[in-house]
Write an enzyme that holds these catalytic residues in place. Structure first.
Site, PDB file in Angstrom:
ATOM      1  N   CYS A  28      -1.998 -15.636  -6.834  1.00 54.42           N
ATOM      2  CA  CYS A  28      -3.305 -16.156  -7.236  1.00 54.42           C
ATOM      3  C   CYS A  28      -3.166 -17.491  -7.987  1.00 54.42           C
ATOM      4  CB  CYS A  28      -4.055 -15.115  -8.063  1.00 54.42           C
ATOM      5  SG  CYS A  28      -5.837 -15.390  -8.123  1.00 54.42           S
TER       6      CYS A  28
ATOM      7  N   HIS B 261      -4.387 -10.286  -4.724  1.00 55.04           N
ATOM      8  CA  HIS B 261      -3.596  -9.500  -5.662  1.00 55.04           C
ATOM      9  C   HIS B 261      -2.957  -8.314  -4.948  1.00 55.04           C
ATOM     10  CE1 HIS B 261      -4.922 -11.035  -9.779  1.00 55.04           C
ATOM     11  NE2 HIS B 261      -5.574 -11.808  -8.913  1.00 55.04           N
TER      12      HIS B 261
ATOM     13  N   GLU C  39      -1.117  -6.138  -6.196  1.00 58.44           N
ATOM     14  CA  GLU C  39      -1.030  -4.983  -7.100  1.00 58.44           C
ATOM     15  C   GLU C  39      -2.376  -4.293  -7.299  1.00 58.44           C
ATOM     16  OE1 GLU C  39      -2.799  -8.021  -9.692  1.00 58.44           O
ATOM     17  OE2 GLU C  39      -1.340  -8.039  -8.063  1.00 58.44           O
TER      18      GLU C  39
END
Length: 729
Positions: free
Chosen positions: A611, A699, A701
């Site tokens: 990001c 993202h 995660e």
């Protein structure tokens, strides 16, 4: 364990409608009457265990009933019936029952002895309206009479417990022609009358044993043995129970035939079934134990029918009656469970948004409401739960919950019969679907599609559909499964659904397999970062610890430092195998990201940017950033991946990913390849053409990227690529 102190060691008496005095004793649950011990006895003695291991608010709670050595049994095949006294205690009751059966004009008693009654229910030729269909002559006249003899509101446990076969429907719809030959040994109904019953309330953790003594005009059961007469009235073995299964593609071909019937308007939906068989080397009680662990359900059961076992974990209520309230819970709409909660959420969304599955359940519930309307007070039939989600070990279902209130002239038997058999296991229009099934299926259904449970003498009833059930005989387990078909059905998909439905049952036959499924376990081991040293540069982000956890799961030794400390460390230490540039708020310059990148390049350390990290890399190499018209915070988008790059291995061309950004990379420098884009064409992933640098705008995660472990897979692939860096074109 169970609380055995409340209301135990107490005795009560009452007199039934038929003039029988009943003495009931409530005692503490001892080891010999435990569910575990009864399951062992059921390997050799007639009896049953009915157990609910599934909680659902205002619908299901956990309970268990179990017994062996009942005093009486009722069996029927087509219109022939037998009532057997299984011990001296049953002899006394059978005498009373025999006298009352002689009062029924449609019942012809052919054989009568102290221990045995055999007869035929004559087929009534008289005219009847639809409101009286459940009153017509059938084996249920016998059940009604027994229920009437022992009727009392004083007891909520005494009753008939057992299994109801599918072919009973042909007594309710007597004009349907049977197309397949039935074995003369086939059983259409087996109901037991237990006089010693183990009851366990798993919610309150209370268990007790109810023992009954009966006094009639001919004497009392007090002091008489409860054990079954040895080898008396044992049913003859069926013809050879074969280990045969449907061939792959056979079910799909039946689906194709159904589609033609839908087009013609002969059917709206139909539920054909097929058979899977497997030879086993474990006792039936172990199968039952395994199945309860693997697939907890509202209607679990283990029944010794005398010459075979039924073991099941049915998810669907057939009919439940309490006082004059009748309930059903039609299930239609099925999807496979995911690997974890995140996958499950996607599967639930898929199921809820499926027009096909919604239409399936709508038709089922409309038919179910129609069934109730035959016998319920007008206006009392209501849908009280619509497309509710119920989750089982291998499947997710959508379920409706329907209630009605019985008219005064109807009882639980009428409720049972008016729903015969549930639309979710036959189809609609129901009669046409039953005829179609009789024509198309290869063998009679026997127990499949019928019901299991109990009819209580106080007028209540609780039964589950005979689904997710095994017949076990001669060391062979036979499983029958089906799927709800309608005009949108895809033959191969419907066949695959049947195998998914059978999965928990087949899994329970493997004694060596772990009974607790680890849905979070990865399909392969991630260890690409083993013994690697990785620095995570924290740009004051709210997700950096999860990002670090993912990297640790890959086997890495990680250190996470705020950006200013990281810069200081990088000036002294060039031993990191990879530097990860974390997400963060604002623009890259807020964190002097260009300084961090320069230190990494000077030290020839690979970089993975996430990001903000990707934005900093784009800016450093001469690209431009721009603000989005509308922030993407906590948003999920479809990402299209360029499969020529190894980072997408085992992920595929399409990826659903979680986004948290309001800045995007408007221009990507020529030194990078764009390896992924979103649906608007914005770059979502880049890889440097000559340097070990990879970055993504989304993202990995986030839970929004967790489906199929995609985030973990991506990071595994990224680090593998960086450790084995080669120049990309």
């Amino acid at each position: 364990m169970y609380n055995l102190t409340e209301n135990t060691n107490c005795k009560s008496e009452y007199v039934t409608k038929g003039g029988i005095k009943v003495t009931r004793t409530k005692e503490p649950l001892n080891d010999n009457d435990s569910i575990g011990e009864i399951s062992k006895k059921l390997l050799h003695n007639k009896g049953a265990i009915f157990a609910s291991d599934y909680e659902y608010p205002n619908r299901y709670s956990r309970w268990e009933f179990a017994f062996t050595d009942p005093c009486l049994e009722l069996r029927c095949f087509q219109r022939k019936f037998t009532i057997n006294s299984l011990n001296e205690r049953g002899d006394l009751l059978l005498d009373t029952i025999a006298c009352k059966l002689e009062e029924i004009k449609e019942v012809e008693i052919c054989v009568k002895s102290k221990e045995h009654i055999e007869g035929i229910i004559e087929k009534a030729n008289s005219f009847f309206c639809e409101e009286d269909r459940s009153k017509q002559a059938s084996v249920f006249l016998i059940i009604r009479k027994i229920k009437d003899i022992f009727k009392s509101k004083e007891d909520s446990n005494l009753g008939l417990y057992g299994a109801f076969g599918y072919d009973l429907v042909f007594q309710f719809e007597s004009k349907i022609e049977l197309k397949k030959e039935r074995s003369y040994n086939q059983q259409d109904l087996v109901l037991y009358f237990p006089d010693r019953l183990t009851v366990v309330d798993n919610e309150s953790k209370k268990g007790y044993v109810l023992s009954y003594e009966f006094t009639t005009s001919k004497g009392s059961t007090q002091g008489l043995k409860r054990t079954e007469r040895l080898d008396y009235n044992k049913i003859q073995q069926f013809e050879n129970f074969k280990n045969e299964s449907s061939k792959l593609g056979e079910y799909a071909s039946v689906v194709t035939k159904a589609l033609d019937s839908f087009r013609k308007g002969d059917l709206f939906e139909v539920v054909p079934s097929h058979v899977l068989s497997k030879e086993i080397d474990m006792p039936a009680n172990e199968v039952f134990y395994n199945l309860r662990k693997i697939n907890p359900s509202p209607y679990g059961f283990f029944i010794n029918l005398g010459n075979e076992f039924l073991v099941g974990s049915s998810p669907e209520m057939y009919v439940r009656v309490e006082k004059n309230r009748v309930e059903t819970c039609p299930i239609s709409g099925t999807v496979k469970r995911g690997k974890n909660a995140i996958d499950d959420s996607e599967q639930i969304k898929k199921l809820i948004n499926s027009h096909k599955d919604e239409e399936e359940l709508t038709m089922c519930t409309d038919v179910d409401r129609n069934d109730k309307s035959r016998i319920c007070i007008p206006g009392s039939v209501k849908v009280i739960g619509r497309r509710e989600i119920e989750m089982y070990s291998h499947l997710i279902h959508t379920v409706d919950h329907v209630e009605g209130y019985l008219n005064d002239q109807y009882d639980c038997i009428d409720a049972f019969l008016t729903h015969m058999w549930a639309v979710t296991i036959t189809g609609s229009p129901k009669r046409a679907a039953i005829e179609w099934i009789e024509q198309q299926e290869k063998t009679p259904r026997e127990w499949y599609g019928g019901a299991v449970g109990y009819i209580l003498f106080n007028g209540d009833m609780n039964t589950g559909l005979t689904l997710r059930t095994m017949r076990i005989k001669n060391n062979i387990a036979q499983v029958r499964v089906g799927a709800t078909l309608l005009i949108h059905s895809q033959p191969n998909e419907e066949e695959e659904e049947t195998y998914t439905k059978a999965a928990a049952l087949l899994e329970s036959l493997n004694s060596k397999k772990s009974l607790i499924k680890d849905n979070e376990k990865f399909e392969f081991d991630f260890n690409v970062c083993k013994n690697k040293k990785i620095l995570i540069v924290d740009h004051e982000d709210s997700f950096v610890n999860t990002l670090a956890s993912y990297i640790k799961q890959l086997g890495a030794n990680t250190i996470t430092l705020r950006y200013d400390l990281a810069e200081s460390v990088l000036k002294k230490d060039n031993s990191f195998d990879v530097v990860v540039l974390s997400p963060g708020p604002g623009l890259p310059k807020r964190f002097n990201l260009s300084n961090t990148i320069k230190l990494c390049l000077d030290n020839k350390m690979p970089i993975f940017g996430v990001c903000l990290g990707m934005q900093g890399l784009v800016e450093y190499f001469g690209g431009k950033l721009k603000q989005l018209d509308y922030p993407r915070h906590g948003k999920k988008l479809d990402i299209k991946n360029n499969l020529s790059f190894n980072v997408w291995s085992c992920i595929g061309e399409n990826l659903q990913a979680g986004l948290y950004h309001s800045i995007y990379c408007e221009n990507i420098p020529d030194s990078f390849n764009i390896i992924a884009k979103d649906e608007d064409g914005i770059a979502m992933g880049i890889q440097h053409k000559k340097l070990p640098i990879i970055a993504v705008q989304f993202h990995p995660e986030s839970i929004l990227t967790a489906s199929n472990n995609s985030g973990m897979r991506l990071m595994n692939n990224v680090f593998d690529e960086l450790f084995n860096f080669h120049t990309v074109k």
